[in-house]
Write a protein that holds these residues in place. Sequence first.
Motif, PDB file in Angstrom:
ATOM      1  N   LEU A  98       0.831  -1.207   0.000  1.00 20.46           N
ATOM      2  CA  LEU A  98       0.000   0.000   0.000  1.00 20.46           C
ATOM      3  C   LEU A  98       0.866   1.259   0.000  1.00 20.46           C
ATOM      4  CD1 LEU A  98      -2.820   1.292   0.176  1.00 20.46           C
ATOM      5  CD2 LEU A  98      -2.602   1.141   2.659  1.00 20.46           C
ATOM      6  N   LEU A  99       1.903   1.288   0.841  1.00 16.54           N
ATOM      7  CA  LEU A  99       2.796   2.447   0.879  1.00 16.54           C
ATOM      8  C   LEU A  99       3.522   2.634  -0.444  1.00 16.54           C
ATOM      9  CD1 LEU A  99       4.338   2.198   4.450  1.00 16.54           C
ATOM     10  CD2 LEU A  99       2.793   3.941   3.586  1.00 16.54           C
ATOM     11  N   ALA A 100       3.958   1.554  -1.062  1.00 15.43           N
ATOM     12  CA  ALA A 100       4.640   1.651  -2.358  1.00 15.43           C
ATOM     13  C   ALA A 100       3.679   2.190  -3.419  1.00 15.43           C
ATOM     14  CB  ALA A 100       5.187   0.293  -2.768  1.00 15.43           C
ATOM     15  N   GLY A 101       2.447   1.688  -3.421  1.00 14.34           N
ATOM     16  CA  GLY A 101       1.451   2.159  -4.384  1.00 14.34           C
ATOM     17  C   GLY A 101       1.125   3.623  -4.203  1.00 14.34           C
ATOM     18  N   LEU A 102       0.953   4.044  -2.957  1.00 17.28           N
ATOM     19  CA  LEU A 102       0.670   5.454  -2.680  1.00 17.28           C
ATOM     20  C   LEU A 102       1.842   6.344  -3.059  1.00 17.28           C
ATOM     21  CD1 LEU A 102      -1.200   5.205   0.736  1.00 17.28           C
ATOM     22  CD2 LEU A 102      -2.168   5.796  -1.488  1.00 17.28           C
ATOM     23  N   SER A 103       3.047   5.857  -2.826  1.00 21.02           N
ATOM     24  CA  SER A 103       4.233   6.631  -3.210  1.00 21.02           C
ATOM     25  C   SER A 103       4.299   6.811  -4.728  1.00 21.02           C
ATOM     26  CB  SER A 103       5.502   5.934  -2.718  1.00 21.02           C
ATOM     27  OG  SER A 103       5.512   5.864  -1.316  1.00 21.02           O
ATOM     28  N   CYS A 104       4.008   5.745  -5.458  1.00 22.51           N
ATOM     29  CA  CYS A 104       4.011   5.828  -6.922  1.00 22.51           C
ATOM     30  C   CYS A 104       2.952   6.819  -7.419  1.00 22.51           C
ATOM     31  CB  CYS A 104       3.782   4.459  -7.540  1.00 22.51           C
ATOM     32  SG  CYS A 104       5.193   3.364  -7.342  1.00 22.51           S
ATOM     33  N   LEU A 105       1.763   6.774  -6.824  1.00 23.05           N
ATOM     34  CA  LEU A 105       0.713   7.711  -7.199  1.00 23.05           C
ATOM     35  C   LEU A 105       1.121   9.154  -6.900  1.00 23.05           C
ATOM     36  CD1 LEU A 105      -2.525   5.861  -6.061  1.00 23.05           C
ATOM     37  CD2 LEU A 105      -1.816   6.376  -8.405  1.00 23.05           C
TER      38      LEU A 105
END
Length: 110
Positions: A98-105
């Motif tokens: 989730l943190l990786a996905g939010l960072s990418c966004l």
Amino acid sequence: MVRFSYDVNQHLVELHASDWTGLERLYLDGQVVSRKFSFSPQSEHRFRLSNGEDCRCQLISDVTGNQTLCRIYRQDKLLASLKHIEANKFYSGYQLLLLAGLSCLLLAYI
């Protein structure tokens, strides 16, 4: 969610901590006396008993996240060291994802 409870001088002390949200709450006889957000492997909450004695709770997580300790002190003397062992840390992988996905966004937005 990790929960610890202990009787200190006939007062019920409870510490609730969520590794998902980072919210930690310390209850004394059912009333919230300390709250904070922390993703740190160690945090501390201070409180005072009705007789004026100063107390503190330390919340300590190991680096793997499989074990959490709660140490309770009264007048700087260790009363208890409570241990919570997580048999299967299923959520930590989802948290990282989730943190990786939010960072990418966030990076894509900037």
